[in-house]
Design a protein around this motif. Structure first.
Motif, PDB file in Angstrom:
ATOM      1  N   HIS A   1      10.827  -9.988  -8.800  1.00 25.71           N
ATOM      2  CA  HIS A   1      10.222  -9.540 -10.063  1.00 25.71           C
ATOM      3  C   HIS A   1       9.923 -10.709 -10.999  1.00 25.71           C
ATOM      4  O   HIS A   1       9.658 -10.504 -12.182  1.00 25.71           O
ATOM      5  N   LEU A   2       9.988 -11.935 -10.465  1.00 25.43           N
ATOM      6  CA  LEU A   2       9.735 -13.160 -11.216  1.00 25.43           C
ATOM      7  C   LEU A   2      10.704 -13.335 -12.382  1.00 25.43           C
ATOM      8  O   LEU A   2      10.350 -13.897 -13.428  1.00 25.43           O
ATOM      9  N   VAL A   3      11.923 -12.862 -12.195  1.00 28.90           N
ATOM     10  CA  VAL A   3      12.994 -13.140 -13.156  1.00 28.90           C
ATOM     11  C   VAL A   3      13.697 -14.409 -12.692  1.00 28.90           C
ATOM     12  O   VAL A   3      14.172 -14.490 -11.559  1.00 28.90           O
ATOM     13  N   SER A   4      13.757 -15.397 -13.560  1.00 27.95           N
ATOM     14  CA  SER A   4      14.317 -16.687 -13.158  1.00 27.95           C
ATOM     15  C   SER A   4      15.831 -16.702 -13.312  1.00 27.95           C
ATOM     16  O   SER A   4      16.392 -16.063 -14.205  1.00 27.95           O
ATOM     17  N   THR A   5      16.476 -17.434 -12.422  1.00 25.60           N
ATOM     18  CA  THR A   5      17.918 -17.648 -12.470  1.00 25.60           C
ATOM     19  C   THR A   5      18.180 -19.150 -12.445  1.00 25.60           C
ATOM     20  O   THR A   5      17.713 -19.849 -11.536  1.00 25.60           O
ATOM     21  N   TYR A   6      18.899 -19.637 -13.449  1.00 25.18           N
ATOM     22  CA  TYR A   6      19.234 -21.058 -13.548  1.00 25.18           C
ATOM     23  C   TYR A   6      20.686 -21.246 -13.148  1.00 25.18           C
ATOM     24  O   TYR A   6      21.575 -20.547 -13.657  1.00 25.18           O
ATOM     25  N   THR A   7      20.955 -22.165 -12.233  1.00 26.75           N
ATOM     26  CA  THR A   7      22.315 -22.339 -11.720  1.00 26.75           C
ATOM     27  C   THR A   7      22.954 -23.652 -12.159  1.00 26.75           C
ATOM     28  O   THR A   7      24.070 -23.960 -11.743  1.00 26.75           O
ATOM     29  N   GLY A   8      22.273 -24.431 -12.974  1.00 28.30           N
ATOM     30  CA  GLY A   8      22.819 -25.716 -13.403  1.00 28.30           C
ATOM     31  C   GLY A   8      23.700 -25.579 -14.633  1.00 28.30           C
ATOM     32  O   GLY A   8      24.039 -24.479 -15.076  1.00 28.30           O
ATOM     33  N   SER A   9      24.075 -26.709 -15.216  1.00 26.44           N
ATOM     34  CA  SER A   9      24.896 -26.750 -16.420  1.00 26.44           C
ATOM     35  C   SER A   9      24.392 -27.869 -17.319  1.00 26.44           C
ATOM     36  O   SER A   9      23.606 -28.731 -16.898  1.00 26.44           O
ATOM     37  N   PHE A  10      24.848 -27.848 -18.542  1.00 29.14           N
ATOM     38  CA  PHE A  10      24.445 -28.893 -19.483  1.00 29.14           C
ATOM     39  C   PHE A  10      24.878 -30.270 -18.995  1.00 29.14           C
ATOM     40  O   PHE A  10      24.113 -31.233 -19.047  1.00 29.14           O
ATOM     41  N   TRP A  11      26.112 -30.373 -18.479  1.00 30.25           N
ATOM     42  CA  TRP A  11      26.622 -31.672 -18.059  1.00 30.25           C
ATOM     43  C   TRP A  11      25.893 -32.200 -16.835  1.00 30.25           C
ATOM     44  O   TRP A  11      25.770 -33.417 -16.660  1.00 30.25           O
ATOM     45  N   ILE A  50       3.423 -24.018 -25.681  1.00 28.37           N
ATOM     46  CA  ILE A  50       4.096 -23.802 -24.397  1.00 28.37           C
ATOM     47  C   ILE A  50       4.419 -22.323 -24.213  1.00 28.37           C
ATOM     48  O   ILE A  50       4.247 -21.753 -23.130  1.00 28.37           O
ATOM     49  N   PHE A  51       4.876 -21.670 -25.285  1.00 27.82           N
ATOM     50  CA  PHE A  51       5.201 -20.242 -25.222  1.00 27.82           C
ATOM     51  C   PHE A  51       3.970 -19.416 -24.852  1.00 27.82           C
ATOM     52  O   PHE A  51       4.039 -18.506 -24.023  1.00 27.82           O
ATOM     53  N   ALA A  52       2.834 -19.719 -25.478  1.00 26.82           N
ATOM     54  CA  ALA A  52       1.643 -18.904 -25.270  1.00 26.82           C
ATOM     55  C   ALA A  52       0.866 -19.282 -24.014  1.00 26.82           C
ATOM     56  O   ALA A  52       0.327 -18.414 -23.326  1.00 26.82           O
ATOM     57  N   ALA A  53       0.792 -20.576 -23.693  1.00 29.19           N
ATOM     58  CA  ALA A  53      -0.009 -21.017 -22.550  1.00 29.19           C
ATOM     59  C   ALA A  53       0.765 -20.993 -21.251  1.00 29.19           C
ATOM     60  O   ALA A  53       0.203 -20.673 -20.197  1.00 29.19           O
ATOM     61  N   TRP A  54       2.046 -21.341 -21.294  1.00 24.98           N
ATOM     62  CA  TRP A  54       2.875 -21.410 -20.088  1.00 24.98           C
ATOM     63  C   TRP A  54       4.124 -20.541 -20.267  1.00 24.98           C
ATOM     64  O   TRP A  54       5.241 -21.068 -20.399  1.00 24.98           O
ATOM     65  N   PRO A  55       3.993 -19.226 -20.298  1.00 20.77           N
ATOM     66  CA  PRO A  55       5.156 -18.370 -20.590  1.00 20.77           C
ATOM     67  C   PRO A  55       6.285 -18.503 -19.576  1.00 20.77           C
ATOM     68  O   PRO A  55       7.463 -18.441 -19.956  1.00 20.77           O
ATOM     69  N   LEU A  56       5.965 -18.691 -18.294  1.00 25.11           N
ATOM     70  CA  LEU A  56       7.028 -18.848 -17.300  1.00 25.11           C
ATOM     71  C   LEU A  56       7.785 -20.158 -17.500  1.00 25.11           C
ATOM     72  O   LEU A  56       9.005 -20.222 -17.316  1.00 25.11           O
ATOM     73  N   SER A  92       8.599 -23.758  -7.630  1.00 19.66           N
ATOM     74  CA  SER A  92       8.231 -24.748  -8.645  1.00 19.66           C
ATOM     75  C   SER A  92       7.032 -24.271  -9.453  1.00 19.66           C
ATOM     76  O   SER A  92       6.081 -23.710  -8.906  1.00 19.66           O
ATOM     77  N   LEU A  93       7.088 -24.503 -10.746  1.00 25.35           N
ATOM     78  CA  LEU A  93       6.012 -24.068 -11.636  1.00 25.35           C
ATOM     79  C   LEU A  93       4.963 -25.176 -11.757  1.00 25.35           C
ATOM     80  O   LEU A  93       5.303 -26.339 -11.984  1.00 25.35           O
ATOM     81  N   THR A  94       3.708 -24.800 -11.605  1.00 22.82           N
ATOM     82  CA  THR A  94       2.610 -25.760 -11.630  1.00 22.82           C
ATOM     83  C   THR A  94       1.565 -25.344 -12.655  1.00 22.82           C
ATOM     84  O   THR A  94       1.643 -24.264 -13.254  1.00 22.82           O
ATOM     85  N   VAL A  95       0.599 -26.211 -12.832  1.00 22.77           N
ATOM     86  CA  VAL A  95      -0.518 -25.926 -13.731  1.00 22.77           C
ATOM     87  C   VAL A  95      -1.249 -24.656 -13.311  1.00 22.77           C
ATOM     88  O   VAL A  95      -1.776 -23.916 -14.157  1.00 22.77           O
ATOM     89  N   TRP A  96      -1.271 -24.371 -12.012  1.00 25.13           N
ATOM     90  CA  TRP A  96      -2.078 -23.268 -11.494  1.00 25.13           C
ATOM     91  C   TRP A  96      -1.382 -21.915 -11.552  1.00 25.13           C
ATOM     92  O   TRP A  96      -2.068 -20.889 -11.605  1.00 25.13           O
ATOM     93  N   ASP A  97      -0.056 -21.877 -11.547  1.00 20.93           N
ATOM     94  CA  ASP A  97       0.613 -20.590 -11.357  1.00 20.93           C
ATOM     95  C   ASP A  97       1.665 -20.272 -12.413  1.00 20.93           C
ATOM     96  O   ASP A  97       2.541 -19.442 -12.185  1.00 20.93           O
ATOM     97  N   SER A  98       1.607 -20.895 -13.575  1.00 22.38           N
ATOM     98  CA  SER A  98       2.601 -20.592 -14.613  1.00 22.38           C
ATOM     99  C   SER A  98       1.947 -20.300 -15.959  1.00 22.38           C
ATOM    100  O   SER A  98       2.619 -20.326 -16.991  1.00 22.38           O
ATOM    101  N   VAL A  99       0.642 -20.014 -15.946  1.00 22.08           N
ATOM    102  CA  VAL A  99      -0.123 -19.897 -17.188  1.00 22.08           C
ATOM    103  C   VAL A  99      -0.313 -18.444 -17.606  1.00 22.08           C
ATOM    104  O   VAL A  99      -0.036 -17.509 -16.849  1.00 22.08           O
ATOM    105  N   SER A 100      -0.814 -18.288 -18.822  1.00 17.89           N
ATOM    106  CA  SER A 100      -1.169 -16.965 -19.330  1.00 17.89           C
ATOM    107  C   SER A 100      -2.509 -16.527 -18.760  1.00 17.89           C
ATOM    108  O   SER A 100      -3.136 -17.232 -17.956  1.00 17.89           O
TER     109      SER A 100
END
Length: 379
Positions: A152-162, A71-77, A324-332
């Motif tokens: 700049h394709l920097v992601s921001t997550y706004t959720g929480s664990f709960w 996942i790290f190498a094939a889908w870095p985003l 949303s990240l897809t097979v087409w636009d989140s790959v290395s």
């Protein structure tokens, strides 16, 4: 070797294979760990249970490591977004997994009931928590994950664990947990005999039924109450990755669109049901090895069902559907995917052959007599 579009599909399939391999190989020893405090009524029986997976559990971790690396190498985003957004959930998995190596290695070194029972419950945590959290994570993918990208394709997550612990995601956690525990029960029935085997068969009956009920309920919930994601704009599947270069909307019933377009995919959920029912019938008739393979096919069916429903989405965004990240636009890059493919084609057969050899050499029934005769070398 392959064009860029084909490589994207190939790696979607390969990551799926790694997830299935992890669920089958590491899953059965996690399932055995989950059952340990309940099917083993005394210390000897619990040592028998532990020794059914003792020679193999650490080798099976290669599927977990390889899956994360892929996942790290094939889908870095996907890797960056998921491991930051699900940070506390991933830490909970790692904390639970810490109990496994220590529990296996130190549980029988001190002959004291409190010491051993403590590690038995530690092995239970190490076996039960990861499948539950992985199932919860998959459930949240269908609901959408609250993240977005800046320019700049920097992601921001706004959720929480709960927030991850919502009712639908917890139901998916039940599917995952019951599936892995059922798989472990079938394996335990294959490696034991007598009372232990009977208890394992009873556990397989219960958790197999629970898995199918929860699986059917999750599908019905998706159909009636969870809108899916649809790409409305044209997509150049061979283009360089750009997760912001598409238009995505949410529609009721969209998660079932792939099953309507490709009716053959209905075989995947059918395989889940057939695998569980077949494994139960085979185990009761004494054909425990065939039952293990049937249980493995059920895992293929469950994970394949989720993958086919999500495709081409990997990680939908509830905050900004267009991100949303897809097979087409989140790959290395194409070069990275090609290099990784060659590495996979070389090393994956080696892993499979070695694993098969290890199970062949260290197979057979584990009995109380074996544990007593090997008191200083067995777990």
């Amino acid at each position: 070797m392959f064009d860029y579009e084909t490589l994207k599909i190939v790696w979607w399939l390969l990551v799926g294979v790694l997830l299935v391999g992890f669920a089958i190989m590491d899953g059965h020893d996690m399932g055995v760990g989950t059952l340990l405090p309940f099917v083993g009524k005394d210390d000897t029986e619990r040592r028998v249970v532990i020794n059914t997976v003792g020679p193999h559990w650490d080798g099976n971790q290669v599927w977990f490591i390889t899956g994360g690396g892929a996942i790290f190498a094939a889908w870095p985003l996907v890797y960056a977004t998921a491991f930051s957004g699900f940070y506390w959930a991933m830490l909970a998995v790692l904390w639970a997994l810490f109990f496994r190596p220590v529990g296996f290695d130190y549980r029988s070194k001190i002959h004291h009931p409190t010491w051993r029972k403590t590690w038995d419950w530690g092995l239970f945590v190490g076996g039960a928590v990861p499948p539950l959290i992985f199932g919860v994570a998959f459930g949240n993918l269908f609901l959408g994950v609250p993240f977005q990208f800046d320019d700049h394709l920097v992601s921001t997550y706004t959720g929480s664990f709960w927030a991850l612990l919502n009712p639908f995601a917890l139901l998916c956690g039940v599917v995952s947990s019951a599936m892995i525990t059922f798989h472990g029960a079938i394996y335990l029935a294959h490696r034991t005999q007598g009372e232990l085997q009977w208890r394992a068969l009873r556990a397989a009956g219960f958790f197999g039924g629970l898995m199918l009920l929860a699986f059917a309920a999750a599908g019905l919930w998706l159909w009636m109450g969870v809108p899916g994601y649809v790409i409305q704009s044209a997509v150049d599947t061979a283009a360089l990755p750009n997760p912001l270069g598409k238009t995505v909307v949410r529609e009721a019933g969209a998660w079932f669109a792939n099953y309507q377009r490709q009716p053959a995919t209905i075989a995947l959920p059918a395989l889940a049901f057939a695998g569980v029912l077949g494994a139960q019938a085979l185990a009761r008739s004494g054909r425990s090895m065939a039952a293990f393979w049937a249980s493995s096919l059920a895992i293929v069916g469950v994970i394949g069902t989720a993958g086919a429903a999500l495709f081409p989405f990997i990680m939908p965004s509830s905050l900004d559907p267009n991100a949303s990240l897809t097979v087409w636009d989140s790959v290395s890059s194409r070069l990275t995917l090609n290099i990784m493919l060659w590495a996979t084609l070389i090393f994956m057969p080696i892993i499979i052959l070695y694993t098969g050899w290890a199970y062949r050499v260290m197979g057979g029934k584990v009995t109380a007599a074996y544990v007593r005769e090997n008191n200083h070398s067995a777990y």
